[in-house]
Design a protein around this motif. Structure first.
Motif, short mmCIF file in Angstrom:
data_model
loop_
_atom_site.label_atom_id
_atom_site.label_comp_id
_atom_site.label_asym_id
_atom_site.label_seq_id
_atom_site.Cartn_x
_atom_site.Cartn_y
_atom_site.Cartn_z
N ALA A 264 0.91 -1.20 0.03
CA ALA A 264 0.11 -0.01 -0.01
C ALA A 264 0.83 1.32 -0.03
O ALA A 264 0.62 2.30 -0.36
CB ALA A 264 -1.06 0.08 1.13
N PRO B 60 -7.03 2.11 -9.44
CA PRO B 60 -6.42 2.73 -8.62
C PRO B 60 -5.90 2.15 -7.37
O PRO B 60 -6.24 1.15 -7.01
CB PRO B 60 -7.59 3.79 -8.01
N TRP B 61 -4.67 2.65 -7.06
CA TRP B 61 -3.96 2.05 -6.10
C TRP B 61 -3.79 2.94 -4.66
O TRP B 61 -3.54 3.95 -5.14
CB TRP B 61 -2.65 1.50 -6.51
N ASP C 171 -6.45 1.49 -3.33
CA ASP C 171 -7.85 1.32 -3.24
C ASP C 171 -8.42 -0.06 -3.85
O ASP C 171 -9.20 -0.59 -3.30
CB ASP C 171 -8.76 2.37 -3.91
N ALA C 172 -7.64 -0.55 -4.76
CA ALA C 172 -8.05 -1.72 -5.41
C ALA C 172 -7.73 -3.00 -4.62
O ALA C 172 -8.48 -3.91 -4.92
CB ALA C 172 -6.96 -1.90 -6.86
N ALA D 224 -8.86 -3.28 -1.64
CA ALA D 224 -9.92 -3.10 -0.39
C ALA D 224 -10.71 -4.69 -0.63
O ALA D 224 -10.80 -4.94 0.58
CB ALA D 224 -10.67 -2.03 -0.55
N ASP D 225 -11.12 -5.12 -1.38
CA ASP D 225 -11.89 -6.32 -1.55
C ASP D 225 -11.10 -7.47 -1.01
O ASP D 225 -11.63 -8.40 -0.12
CB ASP D 225 -12.61 -6.38 -2.76
#
Length: 317
Positions: free
Chosen positions: A235, A252-253, A255-256, A258-259
């Motif tokens: 991150a 976007p990194w 955020d990508a 999160a899942d």
């Protein structure tokens, strides 16, 4: 004159032999591969999106993202695809765009959907670049991978060869493509024990390999706790976008992630809860992370394996 003319005229046998030679040459020559569809996610950075499927005869192993980066002097392939067929098609996609030499083929980890296309690039005589642990992993599993691919795909496996790395990354390595530097990082045990990432400095594009799954259910083949720690460290990478091993090729990194982080955390929390109640591994498989099912393709195939792997790991905390 007549005799000379008769001497120069090819016999019917000679003419027929010539026809058969021509036909044989057409048959023997390899048909040009249909280029893989790729798109440019950033200047000089091209990605092909693999399918959310298991390898079979229909998809010929085209189930993972792969692509290439073009520098002023040379090209680096990032993962070569899940079969020789995919590798040849990727190579054709490169040659549609540039004739610069393919100097590196980088494998982000050992899984066959990311590296069975290596054989297609042997004529280019590149360095095959991988994590320092990948050689040992291939020695342990390479023949199993070849047999499993043969069983799944059949005839398309004829050209399968396990190509070992020629350049190993134990920590960090820079690859200069000419006016474009790639930063490679070898990570501790996470998705596997041989995960490698590639950051293109010029466009801030991060190739995460299978350290990042999006949409398709992940597979724990290393350490679930290590994977979460690696996601924390990743991150901090100053990336504008990320190419996952599976899923949308430009996101976007960070955020990508999160899942994936949520899913892995729920696996850990759920397994710990079952173990604290002295439950069995079967109880964990039946209940842990079940609420995640609607969010992931192939969930029913991979979640039981992930829970089993996590149970074995966390049992010895």
């Amino acid at each position: 004159m007549a005799a000379a003319a008769t001497f120069l005229r090819p016999s019917a046998h000679t003419a027929l032999a010539g026809v058969w030679l021509f036909v044989w040459l057409l048959w023997a020559a390899p048909a040009p591969a249909d280029p893989l569809p790729v798109f440019e996610v950033a200047p000089g950075v091209f990605v092909h999106a693999g399918r959310h499927e298991e390898t079979d005869a229909t998809n010929a192993g085209d189930i993972a993202n792969c692509g290439f980066i073009v520098g002023d002097d040379a090209i680096a392939v990032i993962d070569s695809g899940g079969s020789p067929v995919v590798g040849h098609r990727l190579r054709e996609a490169i040659r549609l765009r540039t004739d610069r030499p393919i100097r590196y083929v980088v494998n982000t980890h050992m899984h066959p959907d990311h590296m069975l296309g290596n054989v297609a690039f042997l004529p280019d005589q590149p360095d095959f670049v991988a994590h320092g642990n990948l050689q040992a992993a291939l020695a342990a599993r390479g023949e199993h991978y070849r047999q499993a691919f043969d069983a799944a795909v059949g005839a398309a496996a004829a050209e399968i060869r396990i190509i070992p790395p020629t350049l190993a990354v134990s920590d960090r390595l820079e690859l200069d493509l000419g006016g474009r530097v790639l930063d490679l990082v070898a990570w501790p045990v996470a998705h596997t024990d041989n995960d490698l990432t590639v950051l293109d400095r010029q466009t801030k594009t991060l190739w995460a390999g299978d350290l990042l799954f999006m949409e398709r259910a992940p597979a724990i083949d290393g350490s679930v706790l290590g994977w979460l720690r690696t996601l924390d460290a990743l991150a901090a990478e100053l990336a504008a976008r990320v190419v996952p091993g599976h899923g949308p090729p430009s996101a976007p990194w960070p955020d990508a992630a999160a899942d994936l982080r949520r899913y892995l955390s729920r696996v850990v929390e759920g397994v710990r809860k079952v173990q604290a109640a002295h439950g069995t591994i079967q109880q964990a498989v039946e209940t842990v992370a079940a609420e995640e099912a609607p969010r992931w393709r192939l969930f029913e195939s991979y979640n039981p394996r992930n829970v089993t792997a996590a149970f074995a790991e966390l049992e010895w905390e």
